[in-house]
Write a protein that holds these residues in place. Sequence first.
Motif, PDB file in Angstrom:
ATOM      1  N   VAL A  35       8.239   7.413   6.968  1.00  0.00           N
ATOM      2  CA  VAL A  35       7.849   6.620   5.805  1.00  0.00           C
ATOM      3  C   VAL A  35       7.353   7.531   4.681  1.00  0.00           C
ATOM      4  CG1 VAL A  35       6.325   4.811   4.976  1.00  0.00           C
ATOM      5  CG2 VAL A  35       7.255   4.670   7.262  1.00  0.00           C
ATOM      6  N   LYS A  88       9.396   7.672   1.207  1.00  0.00           N
ATOM      7  CA  LYS A  88       8.725   7.167   0.001  1.00  0.00           C
ATOM      8  C   LYS A  88       8.602   8.258  -1.050  1.00  0.00           C
ATOM      9  CE  LYS A  88       5.098   4.371  -0.561  1.00  0.00           C
ATOM     10  NZ  LYS A  88       5.518   3.190  -1.289  1.00  0.00           N
ATOM     11  N   SER A 126       5.283   7.608  10.888  1.00  0.00           N
ATOM     12  CA  SER A 126       4.702   7.769   9.560  1.00  0.00           C
ATOM     13  C   SER A 126       5.307   8.966   8.830  1.00  0.00           C
ATOM     14  CB  SER A 126       3.189   7.913   9.666  1.00  0.00           C
ATOM     15  OG  SER A 126       2.872   8.929  10.582  1.00  0.00           O
ATOM     16  N   THR A 138       8.023  -1.760   4.689  1.00  0.00           N
ATOM     17  CA  THR A 138       7.370  -0.840   3.776  1.00  0.00           C
ATOM     18  C   THR A 138       8.358  -0.272   2.759  1.00  0.00           C
ATOM     19  OG1 THR A 138       5.877  -0.245   5.566  1.00  0.00           O
ATOM     20  CG2 THR A 138       5.897   1.194   3.651  1.00  0.00           C
ATOM     21  N   PHE A 139       9.562   0.046   3.189  1.00  0.00           N
ATOM     22  CA  PHE A 139      10.550   0.558   2.227  1.00  0.00           C
ATOM     23  C   PHE A 139      10.972  -0.538   1.259  1.00  0.00           C
ATOM     24  CE2 PHE A 139      11.573   4.243   5.101  1.00  0.00           C
ATOM     25  CZ  PHE A 139      11.179   5.195   4.180  1.00  0.00           C
TER      26      PHE A 139
END
Lengths: 418, 318, 428
Positions: free
Chosen positions: A247, A251, A244, A275-276
């Motif tokens: 990420v 992000k 995490s 997620t990306f």
Amino acid sequence: MKQRLALRSLAAGVFCLPLLAASAHAADPIKIGFIDPLSGPFATTGENGLAEFKFAAERLVNEKGGVLGGRNFEIVPFDNQVSPKETLIKLQAAIDEGVRFVVQGNSSGVANALTDAVKKHNERNPDKRVIYLNYSAVDPALTNENCNFWHFRLDANADIKMDALTDVMAKNKAITKVYIVGQDYSFGKAVADGAVRDLAKKRPEIEIVGNELHPIGKVKDFTPYARKIIASGANAVITGNWGSDMVGLGKAIIDAGYKGPIYTYYAASNGITKTFGADGKNVIRVVSEGQGNPPPSKSGAEYITAFKAKNPNNDVVQPRVANTIQLLKSAIEKAGTTEAVAVAKAMEGLEIDGVLGGKVKMRADDHQAIQDIHIQVHTDEGITFPLDNSAYGLLVENTVTNAGADSLTTCKMERPAN
Amino acid sequence: MELIAITLFDGLVMGLLLFMLSSGLTLIFSMMGVLNFAHASFYMLGAYFGFQISQSIGFWPALVIAPIIVGIAGALVERYGLRRVHKYGHVPELIFTFGLALVIEEFVNFVWGRDQKPFQEPDSLHFALFHLHGYAFPAYKVFMIFVAVGIFLVLLTILTRTRIGLVIQAALSHPETVQNLGHNVPLVFMGVFGVGTALAGLAGVIAGPALGTFPGMAFLLGSIVFVTIVVGGLGSLWGALIASLLIGWLQTFAASYNLRFADILTALGFTRPLRIADSVFRDLWTLTLPQIGPILPYFVMVLVLAIRPQGLFGKREL
Amino acid sequence: MTIAPTSDRQPQDTLTGSQWRAALPWLIAFALLLALPFVFRSSSAITVMNQMAITVIFALSYNMLLGQGGMLSFGHAVYMGLGGFFAVHVMNTLLVPLPLLPLFGGLFGLIFAIIVGAFSTRRAGTVFAMISLGVGELVAASSIIIVSFFGGEAGVKGDRTEAPAFLGINFASQTQVYYLIAAWMFLSALAMYLFTRTPAGRMANAVRDNEERAEFLGYSQRTVRFMSFCAAGFFAGIAGALIAINFEILTEENLNLTSSGVILLVTFLGGVGFFIGPIVGAVAFTLLQSVLSLQTDLWQLYVGLLFLLAVMFFPGGLTGVLAMHGPAWRHGKLGLLTVPYLKLTAVVVTGILAAACFLEILFHVRHASVGENTMRLFKLTIDTHAVWPWLATGGVALICLALANRLAPDVKAAWDAANLPAKGSARR
């Protein structure tokens, strides 16, 4: 052994057990203890690794008739909850169950504890020696000052990966300012030190505009870090973050308006690729071994296809897992026995064909595997094998063959006589 | 200078997010005396429910439905779990919330798996609202600010302008008296618990896309929320707001400025050891502010408790 | 906030006054500790027992705070971890014989407890709890930052066999280590038990139950708490040093908030109201963690549910449940309970097993590879893609739930009957 069995059957009476099928084979299977997280927050990488190991053992060994005249590989999972303490308890349990080959990969802290415990165990119990195959922990110390005869590393260590990455960065004239950010522990520091050292050697005119560490798993919002990266005018970012922290950082950097490359070690799969998604396209880059896109070879493509057919929710993210099994199989065949010293000696200097392309050679000096390292980009174009069941995957951009073959090691290995 | 303005903005977003969690927790804590360790788990539930609902019918319905589900779950937990344990005292209650946090996390793992979930902002808010000196301001963060401020105003109005608010206010300081006056205090407890967890769920839906949706998200915020309510003072909405902002800014500023301890030590007249690698104090000399930023709030909390045990705005002691 | 008043009934000795009866449990424990390695001989069983013994000391030390002193701590692992780190450094000097090492760990735990206790024990309740949380978080974070003492995330390693030999023993074998740890556990438990009998220990109980009254009697509640706190820190440090000996490595996990939280659960599970409670809790929890985690990936879910159910139905912990039967035992009416209990236990155990099987099947279906349709449960091979296993396990679980509801009134009635003094027996 008996007591343990008694304990188990006692537990069997009380709890439900998805026990490993212990049906008797003609020849005893060779047990490989998989000690990695299978519960708790880090279990996702552990579960994926377990699926990869089971598949590799099945496809590369058992379906081909096993080793030493029909003995199969059996992967026995042990949940260590990424705790060094629990790892040592599970190591004992594994040894009692007849495991003589241990594989582990998640967390260099656990790897450091495990390699030390294996070394002490082998000294104190010469009749039950164990080999430790480290398939993922990349702390350079494990094959340098903390090396020992029983530890073999199948992944390229952090320094070798950084060497390969900086080779590629040095050729990219667009990069003039680099920002390094990582988690505050040995691996994060190894990445930062390696980047500073290698960039100064290969392209001294590159300016390191930022070099900082943040507490591991404690940062709630990475926006301030992203602001600093924008403020510094960096046109390349290097990070060793995972999970995490990866990420969150990625992000935040992209949201803050950054457009250049972010060079990472672990920004793929386990939900990260999905997620990306579109935001990370042509921004996120991953330094790793093993090639998925474009497919490395016919057999490599078949391997991935077969894996996906069997495990639709997992990915082949750690091709080194297949190499671990392949190398162990070759070494056992070469040694003609499963005895630890003989197998370890057979493994030294052994070269195999990487399951996903390239050659993998186990260097005898420090037990570090030497292999090709790729710089791959997160994209949805030219992807045959996407990750996370999304449209996105990793595409090889650059390759450094036999990365780190000439790298130095401080390892002084003591080899047993017999 | 620009960096200060931007950091103020980023810290505000973080602080208001913390406030959404701490506002519910401070009401629960001060009314029922429960250190609800599962509060952040309801935040996580909100994020996962929000993710699931937004997959099928979109983000905006999820923003409404997910907190309601979480609130109902919270009220049920109070009714059938906590209330039963309440009579045994505070430690069993606390153990109950401990166990609950564990079960919720495992429940989430069981249902959604342990990998990162691709929970994204709605497209209508997925753009940079404006740029300031090259820094992009995502529209979504501005939206977060509006929601949090809205919640604060609504809560303040309810607590000070309505009858139920007055009962809650009274129950904060004199629960027995309120009970004796004939109010149904257990019902009020259940309502406050439900609303508090619903707020946590709302915070989860909002934070999920911004800060990531993963099984560790509850643990990440769990103890920091306690810090905000302890520093702010029990039962004080204003205290919770100000402490949340304070801690949001403290963390953001600490992460933004690479203050080095070597400079401080030099200014204090110490000299840097020549062979830094061998020095026992090498870690002190290489330390920077961002390294310790996330633990500063705990330092503040210990300090506040040692000096002023009732917190900055609390009316009575913990 | 206040700690729930707990029963203060200590084992019988004041009742009988007989020295022999007071010593008996200790003699039995001593014999048991001597005999265990002959029963469980595999090295993993001994490793688990070592871990258990360490947890027992730690849990007993924690209960000095919670059960006897009424102080709820979220950061007690700090003292264990710091003692352990100091001990492993001492071990690495190669100057101290291994059996004396725990003293150094204890001393370091004590020193740190004096420092923290100086400001944290001024108040009990939530202030104390939150300070312990803050200190716990600060120390855990420092352990990653201050590499020179804590070794970063890799921790600090040692080699117990290199310490000066003690009576010719080099502690290479697990069994030797077991006896060393067991001896220290026995001594520590005895010392902690005797502490509860001293005036200081008695005053800790008094302050826990009513601060003001204790203060009126002339005892400074703060001093009393401070002394309990320091003693608890000392014994936690001993536990830490034993970790250094057993695992030969100390890492951040030995002092972080998770460890502190776990020991709270362990102590509670055993029961805070009795001296033996934490011992029972430590043994039960270590077994759960080590054995259950070998069997199923879902073990954390089961542990979480166990705590939820335990706290809802048995708030006194395992020993609390046993103690509840004291009156019935004295009335000689325990027999009345046997049949209803057996019925209820059979139903509840079947129900829990069925529910667990249901979860395991569900988990298997979601996680197993394609084509892997069978799993083994209780030596049965089950096709998880057929309907019947779902119906059977789910159905049995539901039926058992309904049956348990039906049986509950019977048990209640039997309970009431058993607790009614028999005719002719002395009235209270």
